[in-house]
Design a protein around this motif. Structure first.
Motif, PDB file in Angstrom:
ATOM      1  N   ARG A  31      -8.265   0.832 -13.977  1.00 14.62           N
ATOM      2  CA  ARG A  31      -9.061  -0.165 -13.263  1.00 14.62           C
ATOM      3  C   ARG A  31      -8.569  -0.224 -11.828  1.00 14.62           C
ATOM      4  N   ALA A  32      -9.459   0.180 -10.916  1.00 17.55           N
ATOM      5  CA  ALA A  32      -9.146   0.244  -9.494  1.00 17.55           C
ATOM      6  C   ALA A  32      -9.705  -0.972  -8.771  1.00 17.55           C
ATOM      7  N   ASP A  33      -9.263  -1.167  -7.530  1.00  8.44           N
ATOM      8  CA  ASP A  33      -9.769  -2.249  -6.681  1.00  8.44           C
ATOM      9  C   ASP A  33      -9.688  -3.604  -7.391  1.00  8.44           C
ATOM     10  N   PRO A  34      -8.542  -3.955  -7.948  1.00 11.49           N
ATOM     11  CA  PRO A  34      -8.476  -5.151  -8.806  1.00 11.49           C
ATOM     12  C   PRO A  34      -8.576  -6.454  -8.030  1.00 11.49           C
ATOM     13  N   HIS A  35      -9.244  -7.414  -8.637  1.00 10.71           N
ATOM     14  CA  HIS A  35      -9.300  -8.761  -8.080  1.00 10.71           C
ATOM     15  C   HIS A  35      -8.957  -9.758  -9.185  1.00 10.71           C
ATOM     16  N   VAL A  36      -7.961 -10.592  -8.908  1.00 13.49           N
ATOM     17  CA  VAL A  36      -7.490 -11.597  -9.873  1.00 13.49           C
ATOM     18  C   VAL A  36      -7.511 -12.963  -9.209  1.00 13.49           C
ATOM     19  N   GLY A  68      -4.357  -6.750 -19.861  1.00 13.75           N
ATOM     20  CA  GLY A  68      -4.651  -5.427 -20.388  1.00 13.75           C
ATOM     21  C   GLY A  68      -5.190  -5.446 -21.804  1.00 13.75           C
ATOM     22  N   LYS A  69      -4.819  -6.451 -22.591  1.00 18.68           N
ATOM     23  CA  LYS A  69      -5.280  -6.559 -23.968  1.00 18.68           C
ATOM     24  C   LYS A  69      -6.454  -7.522 -24.115  1.00 18.68           C
ATOM     25  N   ALA A  70      -6.817  -8.184 -23.038  1.00 20.03           N
ATOM     26  CA  ALA A  70      -7.938  -9.124 -23.094  1.00 20.03           C
ATOM     27  C   ALA A  70      -9.255  -8.368 -23.238  1.00 20.03           C
ATOM     28  N   LYS A  71     -10.201  -8.974 -23.926  1.00 19.12           N
ATOM     29  CA  LYS A  71     -11.506  -8.350 -24.120  1.00 19.12           C
ATOM     30  C   LYS A  71     -12.255  -8.270 -22.806  1.00 19.12           C
ATOM     31  N   ALA A  72     -12.730  -7.080 -22.479  1.00 19.27           N
ATOM     32  CA  ALA A  72     -13.536  -6.887 -21.273  1.00 19.27           C
ATOM     33  C   ALA A  72     -15.007  -7.100 -21.609  1.00 19.27           C
ATOM     34  N   LYS A 284       3.878 -21.596  -7.167  1.00 18.90           N
ATOM     35  CA  LYS A 284       5.011 -21.542  -6.240  1.00 18.90           C
ATOM     36  C   LYS A 284       5.253 -20.156  -5.647  1.00 18.90           C
ATOM     37  N   GLN A 285       4.807 -19.116  -6.326  1.00 17.78           N
ATOM     38  CA  GLN A 285       5.040 -17.767  -5.823  1.00 17.78           C
ATOM     39  C   GLN A 285       3.731 -17.004  -5.710  1.00 17.78           C
ATOM     40  N   ARG A 286       3.611 -16.216  -4.647  1.00 21.38           N
ATOM     41  CA  ARG A 286       2.423 -15.403  -4.430  1.00 21.38           C
ATOM     42  C   ARG A 286       2.634 -14.024  -5.049  1.00 21.38           C
ATOM     43  N   ILE A 287       1.541 -13.457  -5.526  1.00 19.31           N
ATOM     44  CA  ILE A 287       1.579 -12.185  -6.237  1.00 19.31           C
ATOM     45  C   ILE A 287       0.633 -11.194  -5.573  1.00 19.31           C
ATOM     46  N   LEU A 288       1.125  -9.990  -5.381  1.00 25.57           N
ATOM     47  CA  LEU A 288       0.321  -8.884  -4.892  1.00 25.57           C
ATOM     48  C   LEU A 288      -0.218  -8.109  -6.086  1.00 25.57           C
ATOM     49  N   VAL A 289      -1.541  -7.994  -6.178  1.00 25.90           N
ATOM     50  CA  VAL A 289      -2.201  -7.218  -7.232  1.00 25.90           C
ATOM     51  C   VAL A 289      -2.871  -6.027  -6.548  1.00 25.90           C
ATOM     52  N   TYR A 290      -2.670  -4.831  -7.075  1.00 20.22           N
ATOM     53  CA  TYR A 290      -3.155  -3.628  -6.401  1.00 20.22           C
ATOM     54  C   TYR A 290      -3.338  -2.517  -7.416  1.00 20.22           C
ATOM     55  N   HIS A 291      -3.889  -1.397  -6.979  1.00 16.39           N
ATOM     56  CA  HIS A 291      -3.938  -0.229  -7.846  1.00 16.39           C
ATOM     57  C   HIS A 291      -3.073   0.887  -7.261  1.00 16.39           C
ATOM     58  N   ALA A 292      -2.620   1.771  -8.128  1.00 16.67           N
ATOM     59  CA  ALA A 292      -1.877   2.962  -7.721  1.00 16.67           C
ATOM     60  C   ALA A 292      -1.906   3.964  -8.872  1.00 16.67           C
ATOM     61  N   ARG A 293      -1.597   5.213  -8.555  1.00 15.68           N
ATOM     62  CA  ARG A 293      -1.427   6.247  -9.577  1.00 15.68           C
ATOM     63  C   ARG A 293       0.063   6.542  -9.742  1.00 15.68           C
ATOM     64  N   THR A 310      -4.177  -0.850 -12.450  1.00 16.20           N
ATOM     65  CA  THR A 310      -3.883  -2.151 -11.837  1.00 16.20           C
ATOM     66  C   THR A 310      -2.423  -2.521 -12.060  1.00 16.20           C
ATOM     67  N   ARG A 311      -1.776  -2.963 -10.988  1.00 16.49           N
ATOM     68  CA  ARG A 311      -0.369  -3.354 -11.027  1.00 16.49           C
ATOM     69  C   ARG A 311      -0.180  -4.664 -10.269  1.00 16.49           C
TER      70      ARG A 311
END
Length: 333
Positions: A31-36, A68-72, A284-293, A310-311
């Motif tokens: 899954r590329a270009d992730p948005h959370v 990753g285990k959630a139903k799409a 309290k903390q910010r998270i970077l969500v991105y894709h990579a190979r 997605t990472r």
């Protein structure tokens, strides 16, 4: 002393939550270009580009590791022909004024790379339920190659940021634009061009600035974007403006001359990019969500390689208040 240290570590983990330290990367395979987004209902909602480029999926979970285990659930499929019939890319899910909106990119079957921005709307409380209505093309003021819309608010004013080919060039170059929004489906007034590819690291194989994402913190607006081809050369750049500045004035923004997040041989991650931002559950903390190979070499066109996963990782902060993204973390599963 050893017992005391172990107890202190356990207490720290309990206070911060496990996702404050590390995630079970990759979170979602292929899954590329992730948005959370973490909504007020306590769910993390996730959408991303699927390898087939033919539909928009949503899923939700109580933690990032569970995505990753959630139903799409497929909430929309491409048309058989005409507008919105090819290259369904980069969906983003946003809750605005009591409704859900999906911003996405689409081409036409007969011209798959003649892409534009489109919007879907859903009034349901849960975006996996209810009816998604097509609100049509998001008009940016001129017709050209356009993609990767995002929206954010600063001091009550909502903005749209996106990628588009400038109206004055026929070259294959894309830049980042910004405009105020009159509504969730329309901009107000002309767009401002914030950045075009100018540094060598932004122009490898293709002259690309794309996929803006906004992070508002410490009195500033940080606008990340991705540059170069979608292979191991893909990397994040960043623009910075003061929170109270005129964000439609290009001179309000400072551009980093070097990538702020790039491939790492040390961790085995290549082409990190097209990110979004979210937070830990306590905010309290910010998270970077991105894709990579997790490999460098790609035979053929990198857009046909499905293994952009997605990472996520926690963002650290420098003494001056700017984000320190570090390097993409290693796979741990």
């Amino acid at each position: 002393m050893k017992l005391y240290s172990s107890l202190a570590a356990i207490l720290l983990l309990s206070a911060l939550g496990t996702d404050a330290l590390a995630f079970d990367n990759p979170l979602v395979q292929q899954r590329a270009d992730p948005h959370v987004t973490l909504h007020t209902d306590g769910w993390y909602y996730f959408t991303a580009t699927v390898p087939e480029y033919d539909r928009i999926e949503l899923r939700r979970a109580r933690s990032l590791d569970a995505l990753g285990k959630a139903k799409a659930q497929t909430v929309w499929r491409r048309h058989a022909g005409g507008p919105m019939s090819a290259n369904i890319w980069a969906p983003e899910l946003h809750r605005i004024d009591g409704k859900w909106y999906l911003y996405f990119t689409a081409g036409r079957h007969e011209a798959p790379l003649d892409i534009r921005l489109y919007v879907l709307e859903n009034p349901a409380a849960n975006p996996l339920q209810g009816q998604w209505t097509e609100r049509g093309q998001l008009d940016t003021g001129w017709e050209s190659f356009a993609l990767d819309a995002t929206t954010f608010a600063v001091h009550g004013q909502r903005y749209l940021a996106w990628t588009q080919r400038p109206p004055t060039t026929d070259k294959h170059v894309t830049g980042i634009y910004i405009a105020k929004m009159a509504s969730p489906t329309a901009i107000a007034g002309p767009a401002t061009l914030l950045t075009l590819p100018e540094y060598p690291w932004e122009r490898i194989k293709f002259d690309v600035n794309e996929a803006p994402a906004a992070l508002v913190k410490n009195g500033r607006v940080f606008l990340t974007y991705s540059a170069s081809a979608t292979d191991a050369n893909y990397a994040l750049g960043m623009l910075t403006a003061k929170e109270g500045a005129n964000l439609l004035d290009k001179s309000s923004w400072t551009k980093s001359p070097v990538p702020v997040f790039a491939s790492s041989e040390a961790t085995g991650q290549y082409g990190p990019g097209h990110n979004s931002f979210t937070t830990t559950r306590d905010g309290k903390q910010r998270i970077l969500v991105y894709h990579a190979r997790n490999y460098r070499d790609i035979p053929g066109d990198s857009l046909h390689d499905p293994n952009r996963h997605t990472r996520a990782q926690i963002i650290r902060w420098r003494p001056d208040g700017s984000p320190d993204f570090g390097q993409p973390v290693s796979d741990n599963k």
